[in-house]
Design an enzyme around this catalytic site. Structure first.
Site, PDB file in Angstrom:
ATOM      1  N   HIS A 198      -0.497 -56.319   4.866  1.00 37.66           N
ATOM      2  CA  HIS A 198      -1.936 -56.457   5.094  1.00 37.66           C
ATOM      3  C   HIS A 198      -2.675 -57.120   3.939  1.00 37.66           C
ATOM      4  CE1 HIS A 198      -3.797 -53.051   2.702  1.00 37.66           C
ATOM      5  NE2 HIS A 198      -2.513 -52.721   2.642  1.00 37.66           N
ATOM      6  N   CYS A 207      -7.272 -47.516  -2.677  1.00 40.74           N
ATOM      7  CA  CYS A 207      -6.572 -46.233  -2.578  1.00 40.74           C
ATOM      8  C   CYS A 207      -7.251 -45.141  -3.407  1.00 40.74           C
ATOM      9  CB  CYS A 207      -5.129 -46.398  -3.035  1.00 40.74           C
ATOM     10  SG  CYS A 207      -4.193 -47.538  -2.005  1.00 40.74           S
ATOM     11  N   THR A 233       3.431 -48.881  -0.415  1.00 38.65           N
ATOM     12  CA  THR A 233       3.567 -47.523  -0.963  1.00 38.65           C
ATOM     13  C   THR A 233       4.935 -46.949  -0.635  1.00 38.65           C
ATOM     14  OG1 THR A 233       1.190 -47.083  -0.927  1.00 38.65           O
ATOM     15  CG2 THR A 233       2.657 -45.180  -0.895  1.00 38.65           C
TER      16      THR A 233
END
Length: 373
Positions: free
Chosen positions: A197, A319, A68
């Protein structure tokens, strides 16, 4: 079965990073003593490991807190640095919210954004991009692999098109890194975002590849770290972990892709046979080896996800998990709300087994049958 949301930290990755919490705990910017030099050395090794996985130069890697931040830095930084060249951006309706929300922010600052609609299989074409180009087009951003339906866009064709026109190209490669071969030595990509991740490194570490001679303005100031692209004390344990994860991914990518695609195909085929009224969303040929997104007709979507309590799955991006709206990706494919709500993403990973597939198929069959009754 929700590896696209996140992955467990590989034990080998964990072992590599642990000493940098309390033994080699130095600040990589402290170059006047052995503690800082040891940390800096570890960062340099990790930078080279990640660069090798991507076919990039080590000095093109800027470490961030995750995809992000990388996407924000890429789009905002490129827009600010190159606004004199134009203010028009092109992206796709099925992009991750990190791209879509950043584009919405740039629109408030004067950017013009064209949002391309994919075909019903989730794919766009280089021809669509070409038709959307304007004299003031500054940047095109198209994700390499979609996080919800797994489709892989024709990035090479689009990148060649933008390079020929002198237009910057950014790709969100978060779901593709470590799963698909990426060779930036032969791909004219200017900016590439990724997150650790998703490939068995911890959360909170990522990177932005900034090809040499790509103008970019930093979005946070204070020390001019990472060649002036991203200020802030480096997360040395996380960086070491990302480098080791990249090294592991490079060593097993082909074998793991073959194994996961076989498991994915079995899962998909068995569900489609066992559950009438089910179908796959998105392309079944141009996609990630580990991902399938299946819709179930005549089922309440909220009850479906709540009832699938023996397996970890999702109905969209992690998200957007708190959103009550149907997946914007599936809506862009033309699905009605009821089918978008009753679609489930299955994403496999390094620890997925044949037994997991069998358990999932039986559970889905049982739950869908109960809900329909």
């Amino acid at each position: 079965m929700d590896y696209n949301a996140t992955t467990p930290v590989d034990e080998r990755v964990l072992n590599a990073m642990l000493p940098y919490f309390n033994v080699h705990f130095g600040n990589a910017a402290s170059r006047t003593h052995v503690f800082g030099l040891k940390a800096e050395e570890a960062v340099d090794v990790a930078r080279k490991q990640l660069a090798r996985l991507l076919g990039a130069a080590a000095n093109e890697i800027a470490f961030t807190s995750g995809a992000t931040e990388s996407i924000n830095l890429a789009l905002k930084g490129a827009f600010e640095a190159n606004r004199h060249r134009g203010n028009h951006l092109i992206t796709v309706e099925t992009e991750h919210k990190a791209v879509l929300d950043t584009c919405a922010h740039l629109e408030k600052l004067g950017a013009e954004v064209t949002y391309l609609t994919p075909n019903t299989d989730g794919l766009i074409t280089a021809e669509q991009v070409a038709e959307a180009l304007q004299p003031n087009t500054l940047l095109v951003s198209v994700m390499l692999a979609n996080n919800e339906i797994g489709v892989v866009q024709p990035i090479a064709d689009i990148a060649r098109l933008t390079r020929e026109r002198g237009i910057l190209f950014h790709t969100d490669a978060t779901q593709a890194v470590g799963k698909l071969p990426i060779d930036l030595a032969h791909l004219p990509i200017d900016l590439l975002s990724l997150s650790g991740h998703k490939l068995y490194a911890p959360k909170g570490i990522g990177a932005l590849v900034v090809r040499n001679k790509t103008a970019l303005i930093a979005q946070q100031d204070g020390g001019r770290h990472e060649r002036g692209r991203r200020s802030g004390t480096l997360n040395v344990p996380g960086i070491v972990a990302l480098g080791r994860a990249a090294q592991l991914a490079q060593s097993c990518m082909d074998d793991e892709a073959a194994r996961l695609s076989a498991l994915r195909d079995r899962l998909e085929t068995d569900i489609l046979v066992a559950v009438p009224g089910s179908a796959v969303n998105g392309s079944r040929t141009q996609r990630l080896p580990n991902t399938t997104n299946i819709r179930f007709a005549d089922v309440d979507g909220e009850l479906l996800l709540m009832s699938l309590n023996e397996i970890a799955v999702s109905n969209g991006s992690a998200c957007n998990a708190a959103s009550t709206e149907p997946s914007h990706v599936l809506k862009a494919l033309g699905l009605p709300d009821e089918l978008a709500y009753s679609s489930v993403r299955f994403s496999l990973g390094r620890h997925s087994t044949e037994a997991d597939i069998q358990t999932a198929v039986e559970h889905v069959k049982q739950v869908v049958g109960q809900l329909r009754r």
